[in-house]
Write an enzyme that holds these catalytic residues in place. Structure first.
Site, PDB file in Angstrom:
ATOM      1  N   LYS A   1      15.047  48.768  29.795  1.00 31.49           N
ATOM      2  CA  LYS A   1      16.067  49.539  30.509  1.00 31.49           C
ATOM      3  C   LYS A   1      16.618  48.728  31.685  1.00 31.49           C
ATOM      4  CE  LYS A   1      14.926  53.903  30.330  1.00 31.49           C
ATOM      5  NZ  LYS A   1      14.000  54.981  30.723  1.00 31.49           N
TER       6      LYS A   1
ATOM      7  N   ARG B   1      13.206  55.802  37.028  1.00 34.46           N
ATOM      8  CA  ARG B   1      13.075  55.752  35.572  1.00 34.46           C
ATOM      9  C   ARG B   1      12.032  54.742  35.120  1.00 34.46           C
ATOM     10  NH1 ARG B   1      19.057  54.690  33.450  1.00 34.46           N
ATOM     11  NH2 ARG B   1      18.246  55.745  31.592  1.00 34.46           N
TER      12      ARG B   1
ATOM     13  N   GLY C   1      10.707  58.471  25.425  1.00 36.18           N
ATOM     14  CA  GLY C   1      10.167  59.710  25.969  1.00 36.18           C
ATOM     15  C   GLY C   1       8.672  59.710  26.238  1.00 36.18           C
TER      16      GLY C   1
ATOM     17  N   MET D   1       7.023  57.891  28.493  1.00 39.58           N
ATOM     18  CA  MET D   1       6.709  57.805  29.910  1.00 39.58           C
ATOM     19  C   MET D   1       7.674  58.703  30.679  1.00 39.58           C
ATOM     20  SD  MET D   1       5.731  53.840  30.282  1.00 39.58           S
ATOM     21  CE  MET D   1       7.281  53.312  29.637  1.00 39.58           C
TER      22      MET D   1
ATOM     23  N   ARG E   1      20.395  49.852  24.437  1.00 37.12           N
ATOM     24  CA  ARG E   1      19.268  49.143  23.816  1.00 37.12           C
ATOM     25  C   ARG E   1      19.551  49.026  22.328  1.00 37.12           C
ATOM     26  NH1 ARG E   1      15.160  54.204  24.673  1.00 37.12           N
ATOM     27  NH2 ARG E   1      16.354  55.698  23.474  1.00 37.12           N
TER      28      ARG E   1
ATOM     29  N   HIS F   1      14.288  64.447  20.567  1.00 32.87           N
ATOM     30  CA  HIS F   1      13.048  63.671  20.594  1.00 32.87           C
ATOM     31  C   HIS F   1      12.499  63.407  19.197  1.00 32.87           C
ATOM     32  CE1 HIS F   1       8.617  63.418  20.674  1.00 32.87           C
ATOM     33  NE2 HIS F   1       8.882  62.523  21.596  1.00 32.87           N
TER      34      HIS F   1
ATOM     35  N   ARG G   1      -4.960  42.870 -15.668  1.00 32.24           N
ATOM     36  CA  ARG G   1      -6.387  43.177 -15.740  1.00 32.24           C
ATOM     37  C   ARG G   1      -6.674  43.804 -17.094  1.00 32.24           C
ATOM     38  NH1 ARG G   1      -5.713  45.557  -9.877  1.00 32.24           N
ATOM     39  NH2 ARG G   1      -3.815  46.041 -11.008  1.00 32.24           N
TER      40      ARG G   1
ATOM     41  N   GLU H   1     -12.686  33.099  -6.285  1.00 34.13           N
ATOM     42  CA  GLU H   1     -13.072  34.295  -5.541  1.00 34.13           C
ATOM     43  C   GLU H   1     -14.532  34.269  -5.129  1.00 34.13           C
ATOM     44  OE1 GLU H   1     -12.448  37.704  -8.080  1.00 34.13           O
ATOM     45  OE2 GLU H   1     -12.859  36.535  -9.867  1.00 34.13           O
TER      46      GLU H   1
ATOM     47  N   SER I   1      -5.984  30.967  -8.945  1.00 35.79           N
ATOM     48  CA  SER I   1      -5.450  32.170  -8.316  1.00 35.79           C
ATOM     49  C   SER I   1      -6.544  32.715  -7.399  1.00 35.79           C
ATOM     50  CB  SER I   1      -5.066  33.200  -9.372  1.00 35.79           C
ATOM     51  OG  SER I   1      -4.624  34.375  -8.735  1.00 35.79           O
TER      52      SER I   1
ATOM     53  N   CYS J   1      -3.889  36.812  -5.840  1.00 40.23           N
ATOM     54  CA  CYS J   1      -3.662  38.061  -6.563  1.00 40.23           C
ATOM     55  C   CYS J   1      -4.455  39.213  -5.948  1.00 40.23           C
ATOM     56  CB  CYS J   1      -3.984  37.903  -8.043  1.00 40.23           C
ATOM     57  SG  CYS J   1      -5.682  37.461  -8.351  1.00 40.23           S
TER      58      CYS J   1
ATOM     59  N   TYR K   1       2.836  30.847  -5.394  1.00 42.31           N
ATOM     60  CA  TYR K   1       3.341  32.223  -5.441  1.00 42.31           C
ATOM     61  C   TYR K   1       2.316  33.201  -4.874  1.00 42.31           C
ATOM     62  CZ  TYR K   1       0.171  32.893  -9.365  1.00 42.31           C
ATOM     63  OH  TYR K   1      -0.953  32.986 -10.124  1.00 42.31           O
TER      64      TYR K   1
END
Ligand code: ADP
Ligand code: MG
Ligand code: MG
Length: 893
Positions: free
Chosen positions: A26, A96, A105, A107, A340, A462, A568, A759, A778, A845, A865
């Site tokens: 602000k 303010r 809103g 504060m 803003r 609000h 899978r 993994e 992967s 993956c 990827y």
């Protein structure tokens, strides 16, 4: 010594929009507007640093702050030619709050400060407007009483309502001066009763106390909650802006409004806003009266409207972004009070980015950086299924129509308080919060709800403001709906809806239905297509999907997936007609019997792959061989036991009882203490090679079959859970010989690859040797995270919340990739793998493949990827583009 206060006024400001961290949003934008020559009342901003010091010093002002405040107050007085505390003609100010990022809103702000029993009379005399002066005073006593003295707002509101009822006023402006004067007296009595002290009359004391209170509002409960939800650091502090008041409550030629330079809901390029005649700023946001659309201002005061339009255009060009502005008209003179970057729905964000680029306001890179990839979810969020909705409307289930303030759809149980919303949501219920209007206290409950419905307030109220940033479904100002909070019910027409009843909301149209309507995925807009195409042109990282069925594959393609990174195969085993065959295979006494069962499964698997290959024509498909432990396909032991006991007790069906005993024996033999670390993945394929052989055959026969149809396919056969070089070697050989045999038999030419999941942490460490036999990697980051931390994903809930609260973990490592540990293994795995095979294809993956910060990491470590759920693909595409832009920015430094 640090400067704690920055002045703005008379066309010049000491601050600027580059000082956001110090002056708050602000404060810095008021300074910026002042420098641009836009009409802004003069004032000064106390820095966030002063606020931080204040908290460090146990709520004492840092040395020199007050002196600076007073000297800047003197500058303000001479800029506006009024004196603070002058009984005949007082300078009034607003105090303010304003943090670095907007927290709408959350504060506090106090208006009309500087008034007291004497100067209110002076103000009335000078303006020749008693009503105005007493209206300012009653607002001031209420705001000060609430914000500074900590009294409850409703206590004041009740007194105001009583006064209104007594004089027969429907709206605030209808309350005459004498009644307001009397109301102020009652307010002051209330203050005396509750605090034991008289309302402070010394303006400087008022100011000092209010500055402290605004500092303190940084740490009020709703601000804390909001920061938690949005991940805003608690140590930023708020700035405090003190500025001369301008008055929108001076009569019919005055007013106040909030506007957006473009429509924040749709992104459409038209001036969008609301205006309230004869009112002060907080009336619009609080939703006490439903305001008029901004076009009403054009009718009332065309000159002012024109000036406002010129300013909003200028602000948008200056900031190169859609602005959310606050303004006040005082007897025909326009003042800007705030600007803003406006909060907007994701839909609007995309449209605005695309259109601003076409208008030449921003370039492609800026456009792509304008949207947090996570927010794309909103655009992919379900909407009400139109035929089901038509059915409900046909049956007369339309309850009410309000203003559409937040997109998508919501179906859930009605609750009437924020606390109840939180409580029910915790219990797993989907809830819709219904309120007359919302206030900042409701934030936690709003967050917990699927949708928010209010009977009052406009599109800048609000509820609308807060929810827009979240992309939640929200409908406001449904005026034909009467909320009875005490009875926990609302009435619309003749229908009464009680707490717990299910309603459906259409956030795109504002319709509320007393029915459970089916949801469906939304259509993808043209703008989104264009936006994501730019993302594709920018990114270097590929995006694939995890898909187990032809439908998933089609969805993946539709969303821009460039292949499948994980099929899978076991998911196909769970289908009803196959599970008996799978069980037969598991129950088989020997290899022979197992092979017989597998032969029966083969055609099913082949058909699955044919469907997926067709759907992905021309794109790569990675198929993982069977991964889970076999017991997952058998019934639960307790269920078997129960049935057996029943048969036994009744003495019937001996044959079935014998059968059950056999299965129970098998289940017992398959039981493992740690199944996730047990007999699964390639360990299964090595001990029961016939299982993998059947799967490889099915994959290759399917590939040959579709190739004959003219479909282009290049299957990537993936081995799960490899940990040692020997495992990879053996599985590779077996796969190769079966695959080549199929190709030999059919005479069709199909290229295929054999690779592995990485993994098991050990696999990452010996990746150079594994890459001798693996043609691609992967990273399965779900298991890799599990095994690196030693956390079971299914049990982490018991301690994760504590770990997060105490900062022992920055985030749930199963949703945000742990770069430090798991990421290090990935780095090592890639580096060593590519030492052996420089062109090695590498993907991910795990669930992380659709999480933006993890995608950024994948880009950085040079993966080929990411693969994620079809639904997450747009998110990954944008995240990958932003990652590419980020590394470009790094390179330019
Ligand atoms: P919030 O951050 O909650 O919007 P603000 O500080 O912006 O709080 O102030 C609340 C309302 O009071 C806004 O509508 C604002 O425009 C209005 N307001 C603030 N300062 C002044 C002022 N000096 N003169 C007139 N209205 C003001
Ligand atoms: Mg504001
Ligand atoms: Mg795994």
């Amino acid at each position: 010594m640090a400067t704690y206060v920055y002045f703005f006024g008379g066309g010049k400001a000491e601050g600027s929009s580059r000082m956001r961290e110090l002056l708050g949003g602000k404060g810095c934008d008021l300074a910026e507007m002042t420098n641009l020559g836009i009409p802004v009342p003069p004032g000064f901003t106390i820095t966030t640093e002063a606020c931080i010091e204040y908290f460090k010093g146990e709520k004492r002002h840092p040395h020199g702050l007050w002196d600076e405040v007073v000297s800047n107050l003197r500058r303000l007085e001479s800029a506006i030619k009024l004196s603070f505390g002058d009984p005949a003609n007082p300078l009034l100010v607003s105090v303010r709050s304003g943090a670095r990022v907007s927290m709408p809103g959350m504060m506090d702000t106090v208006l009309n400060l500087g008034l007291n029993d004497k100067s209110v009379v002076g103000l009335a005399r000078r303006t020749k407007n008693d009503r105005f002066a007493w209206d300012c005073y009653r607002r001031f006593v209420m705001m000060f009483g609430n914000v500074v003295l900590g009294l409850e707002r409703p206590a004041f509101e009740r007194l105001l309502d009583e006064t209104k009822a007594r004089v027969g006023a429907r709206t605030d402006p209808e309350v005459p001066a004498e009644a307001l004067m009397e109301l102020v007296g009652r307010y002051k009595t209330l203050v005396m009763e509750k605090t034991g002290e008289a309302f402070p009359q010394d303006p400087l004391e008022q100011l000092r106390l209010t500055i402290d209170a605004v500092f303190n509002s940084w740490n009020n409960q709703r601000a804390l909650t909001y920061r938690k939800i949005h991940g805003i650091p608690h140590d930023w502090g708020t700035a405090v802006t003190v500025m001369a008041m301008v008055f929108g409550n001076l009569g019919e030629s005055s007013g106040t409004g909030v506007a957006f330079t473009r429509d924040p809901g749709t992104g459409e390029r038209h001036f969008f806003g609301e205006f309230l005649v004869n009112a002060q700023g907080e009336d619009v946001v609080a939703g006490v009266r439903t305001p008029e659309p901004i076009t009403a201002l054009r009718a009332r005061a065309p000159k002012v409207y024109e000036e406002l339009v010129a300013i909003k255009d200028r602000l948008e060009r200056h900031y190169r972004d859609m602005q959310d502005i606050e303004f006040t008209v005082q007897e025909g003179t326009l003042y800007l009070l705030q600007t803003r970057s406006g909060k907007r729905t994701a839909k609007a964000a995309v449209r605005i980015a695309v259109e601003m680029l076409r208008e030449g306001l921003i370039d492609k890179e800026m456009a792509l950086l304008r949207l947090d990839p996570r927010r794309l979810h909103e655009l992919l969020h379900p909407v009400l299924e139109p035929t089901d909705k038509a059915r409900a409307i046909g049956k007369g289930h339309l309850l009410v129509k309000g203003l559409p303030a937040g997109p998508g759809a919501a179906v859930g149980r009605v609750v009437f308080s924020a606390d109840r919303a939180v409580e029910w949501a915790k219990g797993g219920q989907k809830v819709i919060l219904v309120r007359p209007e919302t206030s900042p206290e409701d934030v936690a409950g709003m967050w917990a709800s699927q949708g928010i419905l209010t009977s009052r307030g406009g599109l800048t109220s609000h509820a609308a403001l807060v929810v827009r940033g979240w992309g939640k479904c929200c409908i406001v100002g449904a005026g034909d709906l009467f909320v009875d909070e005490e009875r926990r019910a609302f009435q619309a027409g003749r229908t009464i809806v009680r707490e717990g009843d299910i309603i459906s909301m259409d956030g795109n149209t504002g319709e509320v239905l007393f029915d459970t309507i089916k949801l469906m995925p939304p259509p993808i807009s043209d703008e989104l297509r264009v936006f994501l195409k730019w993302a594709d042109e920018t990114r270097t990282l590929g995006v694939r999907a995890n898909a187990d069925t032809p439908e998933d594959a089609r969805k993946a393609r539709e969303n821009g997936g460039e292949g499948i990174g994980l099929v899978r195969t076991e998911h196909m085993f769970f289908q009803a007609e196959r599970i008996p065959l799978v069980r037969e295979m598991i129950m088989a006494a020997d290899t022979k019997a197992r092979q017989v069962a597998l032969e029966k499964l083969l055609p099913f698997q082949r058909e699955d792959f044919i469907g997926i290959f067709r759907a992905m024509d021309g794109l790569p498909v990675t198929v993982r061989l069977l991964d889970p432990p076999l017991h997952e396909f058998l019934p639960r032991y307790t269920d078997l036991l129960e049935e057996h006991t029943r048969l036994d007790a009744l003495g019937i069906n001996q044959a079935r009882a014998r059968e059950l005993e056999e299965v129970m024996a098998k289940v017992r033999s398959l039981q493992e203490a740690n199944p996730m670390l047990g007999h699964r993945g390639c360990r299964l394929g090595i001990t029961f090679p016939e299982i993998y052989e059947m799967q490889v055959r099915a994959i290759m026969e399917a590939a040959c079959a579709v190739t004959r149809e003219g479909v282009k396919v290049e299957p990537e056969i993936m081995v799960p859970l490899t940990g040692t070089v020997g495992e990879m070697k053996l599985t590779h050989e077996m796969t190769r010989s079966v695959a080549d045999a199929v190709l030999g038999d059919t005479g069709v030419k199909v290229n295929y690859l054999i690779g592995t999941m990485i993994e098991v942490p050990r696999a990452a460490l010996v990746a150079d040797r594994i890459a001798e036999d693996a043609e691609f990697f992967s990273f399965g980051t779900n298991d890799l995270t599990q095994m690196t931390f030693g956390y079971s994903r299914d049990d982490i809930g018991k301690f994760l919340p504590f770990y997060l609260d105490r900062g022992l973990l920055p985030a749930d490592p199963f949703s945000v990739l742990d770069e430090e540990g798991v990421g290090e293994l990935i780095r090592i795995g890639i580096e060593r793998g590519r030492k052996t095979r420089p062109a090695l294809k590498v993907g991910i993956c795990g669930e992380h493949g659709g999480e933006p910060s993890s995608v950024e990491f994948c880009h950085r470590v040079g993966m080929t990827y990411v693969s994620c759920s079809p639904f997450m693909i747009p998110v990954a595409r944008l995240a990958a583009a932003q990652a590419a832009l980020g590394s470009k920015a790094e390179g330019n430094k």
